[in-house]
Scaffold this motif. Sequence first.
Motif, PDB file in Angstrom:
ATOM      1  N   GLY A  51       0.802  -1.220   0.000  1.00 22.39           N
ATOM      2  CA  GLY A  51       0.000   0.000   0.000  1.00 22.39           C
ATOM      3  C   GLY A  51       0.838   1.275   0.000  1.00 22.39           C
ATOM      4  O   GLY A  51       0.295   2.372   0.053  1.00 22.39           O
ATOM      5  N   LEU A  52       2.168   1.135  -0.033  1.00 26.85           N
ATOM      6  CA  LEU A  52       3.029   2.306  -0.147  1.00 26.85           C
ATOM      7  C   LEU A  52       2.839   2.954  -1.512  1.00 26.85           C
ATOM      8  O   LEU A  52       2.500   2.289  -2.481  1.00 26.85           O
ATOM      9  CB  LEU A  52       4.505   1.914  -0.020  1.00 26.85           C
ATOM     10  CG  LEU A  52       5.032   1.460   1.326  1.00 26.85           C
ATOM     11  CD1 LEU A  52       6.463   0.952   1.183  1.00 26.85           C
ATOM     12  CD2 LEU A  52       4.974   2.589   2.322  1.00 26.85           C
ATOM     13  N   ARG A  59      11.680   6.716  -1.934  1.00 25.86           N
ATOM     14  CA  ARG A  59      12.288   7.487  -0.849  1.00 25.86           C
ATOM     15  C   ARG A  59      13.003   6.547   0.127  1.00 25.86           C
ATOM     16  O   ARG A  59      14.112   6.812   0.577  1.00 25.86           O
ATOM     17  CB  ARG A  59      11.215   8.295  -0.125  1.00 25.86           C
ATOM     18  CG  ARG A  59      11.767   9.267   0.886  1.00 25.86           C
ATOM     19  CD  ARG A  59      10.680  10.101   1.560  1.00 25.86           C
ATOM     20  NE  ARG A  59      10.054  11.002   0.599  1.00 25.86           N
ATOM     21  CZ  ARG A  59       8.745  11.047   0.366  1.00 25.86           C
ATOM     22  NH1 ARG A  59       7.917  10.286   1.029  1.00 25.86           N
ATOM     23  NH2 ARG A  59       8.252  11.880  -0.521  1.00 25.86           N
ATOM     24  N   GLN A  60      12.363   5.418   0.440  1.00 24.85           N
ATOM     25  CA  GLN A  60      12.967   4.440   1.349  1.00 24.85           C
ATOM     26  C   GLN A  60      14.186   3.771   0.720  1.00 24.85           C
ATOM     27  O   GLN A  60      15.170   3.483   1.409  1.00 24.85           O
ATOM     28  CB  GLN A  60      11.949   3.393   1.767  1.00 24.85           C
ATOM     29  CG  GLN A  60      10.906   3.934   2.715  1.00 24.85           C
ATOM     30  CD  GLN A  60       9.969   2.858   3.212  1.00 24.85           C
ATOM     31  OE1 GLN A  60      10.289   1.679   3.193  1.00 24.85           O
ATOM     32  NE2 GLN A  60       8.794   3.269   3.673  1.00 24.85           N
ATOM     33  N   ILE A  61      14.136   3.528  -0.577  1.00 30.27           N
ATOM     34  CA  ILE A  61      15.285   2.942  -1.275  1.00 30.27           C
ATOM     35  C   ILE A  61      16.459   3.919  -1.242  1.00 30.27           C
ATOM     36  O   ILE A  61      17.587   3.539  -0.930  1.00 30.27           O
ATOM     37  CB  ILE A  61      14.918   2.565  -2.727  1.00 30.27           C
ATOM     38  CG1 ILE A  61      13.976   1.369  -2.734  1.00 30.27           C
ATOM     39  CG2 ILE A  61      16.171   2.267  -3.548  1.00 30.27           C
ATOM     40  CD1 ILE A  61      13.368   1.058  -4.081  1.00 30.27           C
ATOM     41  N   GLU A  62      16.198   5.196  -1.536  1.00 28.71           N
ATOM     42  CA  GLU A  62      17.270   6.197  -1.552  1.00 28.71           C
ATOM     43  C   GLU A  62      17.858   6.436  -0.167  1.00 28.71           C
ATOM     44  O   GLU A  62      19.035   6.766  -0.043  1.00 28.71           O
ATOM     45  CB  GLU A  62      16.756   7.497  -2.152  1.00 28.71           C
ATOM     46  CG  GLU A  62      16.513   7.386  -3.643  1.00 28.71           C
ATOM     47  CD  GLU A  62      15.859   8.611  -4.239  1.00 28.71           C
ATOM     48  OE1 GLU A  62      15.582   9.585  -3.502  1.00 28.71           O
ATOM     49  OE2 GLU A  62      15.621   8.605  -5.451  1.00 28.71           O
TER      50      GLU A  62
END
Length: 86
Positions: A51-52, A59-62
Amino acid sequence: MFINRRTVITFEKLERSLYRLPNAEPITAQCDDCRCVVTWFTPMQVVAMTGLSLRELFRQIESEALHFNESGPGLLHICSRSLGLN
């Protein structure tokens, strides 16, 4: 004396997309950060499961909160263990 009046009407449209996981076999491979064999998902699969939004996912990957693997131009896979799905 004439007064010109103009009425501006603004519409906002909310769109949602539904992505279904393909019936293909999941990709399993070694995650160098987890040091074990994990299942790897595409960004669209992660969006469908968690659901992201894509923006929050990237943003979480970066910020290096998620483990990822780029196996070619435009081919990004995210570690299921770093997502908390393993």
